[in-house]
Design an enzyme around this catalytic site. Structure first.
Site, PDB file in Angstrom:
ATOM      1  N   SER A 108      19.072 -19.165 -81.505  1.00 36.32           N
ATOM      2  CA  SER A 108      18.961 -19.533 -80.013  1.00 36.32           C
ATOM      3  C   SER A 108      18.075 -20.660 -79.716  1.00 36.32           C
ATOM      4  O   SER A 108      17.276 -21.115 -80.573  1.00 36.32           O
ATOM      5  CB  SER A 108      18.316 -18.293 -79.538  1.00 36.32           C
ATOM      6  OG  SER A 108      18.025 -18.433 -78.034  1.00 36.32           O
TER       7      SER A 108
ATOM      8  N   TYR B 208      12.247 -11.305 -78.617  1.00 35.85           N
ATOM      9  CA  TYR B 208      13.422 -11.991 -79.002  1.00 35.85           C
ATOM     10  C   TYR B 208      13.132 -13.466 -79.244  1.00 35.85           C
ATOM     11  O   TYR B 208      13.881 -13.733 -80.380  1.00 35.85           O
ATOM     12  CB  TYR B 208      14.352 -11.994 -77.566  1.00 35.85           C
ATOM     13  CG  TYR B 208      15.804 -12.812 -77.817  1.00 35.85           C
ATOM     14  CD1 TYR B 208      16.792 -12.060 -78.204  1.00 35.85           C
ATOM     15  CD2 TYR B 208      15.848 -14.125 -77.225  1.00 35.85           C
ATOM     16  CE1 TYR B 208      18.120 -12.538 -78.398  1.00 35.85           C
ATOM     17  CE2 TYR B 208      16.972 -14.777 -77.660  1.00 35.85           C
ATOM     18  CZ  TYR B 208      18.045 -14.139 -78.002  1.00 35.85           C
ATOM     19  OH  TYR B 208      19.292 -14.578 -78.223  1.00 35.85           O
TER      20      TYR B 208
END
Length: 249
Positions: free
Chosen positions: A138, A151
């Protein structure tokens, strides 16, 4: 990475980025296996498509991953590409003691899942001689979203792990990192229609063009993720951290 003639396993293939990439790779003439928890979602991904297959998988369970790897290689001995895409994203508050269930689940799915799946399949992929591993990280691996700290941390860890994996497997298995920006998927509630996020089809178009480059880049970075990926390099980390989290707030 060769564009056709592969047998590709994509975890988290029942929705979002995983489903979109699965269908794009199938369109190029690859056999594709999508794996995930929800059979109905997997069936929707493969509906009407020959040489697309669905297998359920609990990516949080170490034993289930080992059993799945044995089953998938027995059923598809030509498997040569693994795309570790399964992931979850949960909002957490760090300023008071809390139940750590969300943090632990995020680590199990986003970090231990890819590590375990890679470990379970690496010998098979090396033996194939034309193998590739794609880890989906990400943009938040490089600049964190403070509302989703675990995350962001798991994606940073997976980025680092991918660098090590690439060095160790050099010349034997191609190792690629795909670092998406904010994309319109259902990773979080309402995200699929959220303003400012990249539409899924546009993201998939750009990613497939990157895959088609020769050689395939070690990091697949669509234009929208460049500010995050290169924030440190460009001496803009603090400014982008503030802007990213201000927008999210």
């Amino acid at each position: 990475m060769q564009q056709s003639g592969n047998t590709i396993l994509i975890t988290g293939g029942g929705s979002g980025i995983g489903a979109a990439l699965a269908q794009r790779f199938h369109d190029l003439g690859n056999t594709v296996i999508v794996a995930g928890r929800r059979q109905a979602a997997l069936d929707a991904t493969i509906a009407g498509r020959a040489d697309m297959h669905a297998m359920t998988l609990d990516a949080d369970d170490a034993g289930a991953i080992t059993a799945f790897a044995a089953a998938v290689t027995e059923r598809f001995p030509d498997l040569n590409v693994l795309i570790n895409n399964a992931g979850i994203m949960r909002v957490e508050s760090l300023d008071t003691a809390r139940d750590l269930g969300d943090a632990e689940a995020t680590i199990a799915t986003n970090l231990l899942g890819p590590i375990r799946m890679t470990d379970a399949l690496v010998d098979h992929l090396v033996a194939r001689g034309n193998g590739a591993i794609v880890n989906v990280t990400s943009g938040l691996a490089f600049v964190p979203l403070v509302a989703t700290p675990t995350y962001s941390a798991t994606k940073a860890a997976l980025h680092s792990y991918t660098v090590s994996l690439r060095a160790v497997l050099s010349g034997r298995v191609e190792v690629i990192e795909l670092a998406p920006p904010a994309v319109q998927t259902e990773l979080t509630p309402g995200q699929s229609t959220r303003d400012g996020y990249q539409p899924l089809d546009a993201f998939a178009d750009e990613v497939m063009a990157l895959f088609a480059q020769e050689p395939t880049p070690a990091e697949l970075l669509v234009q929208r993720v460049h500010p995050l990926r290169f924030a440190e390099r460009d001496d803009r980390f603090a400014a982008i951290l503030e802007r990213l989290n201000g927008q999210a707030h």
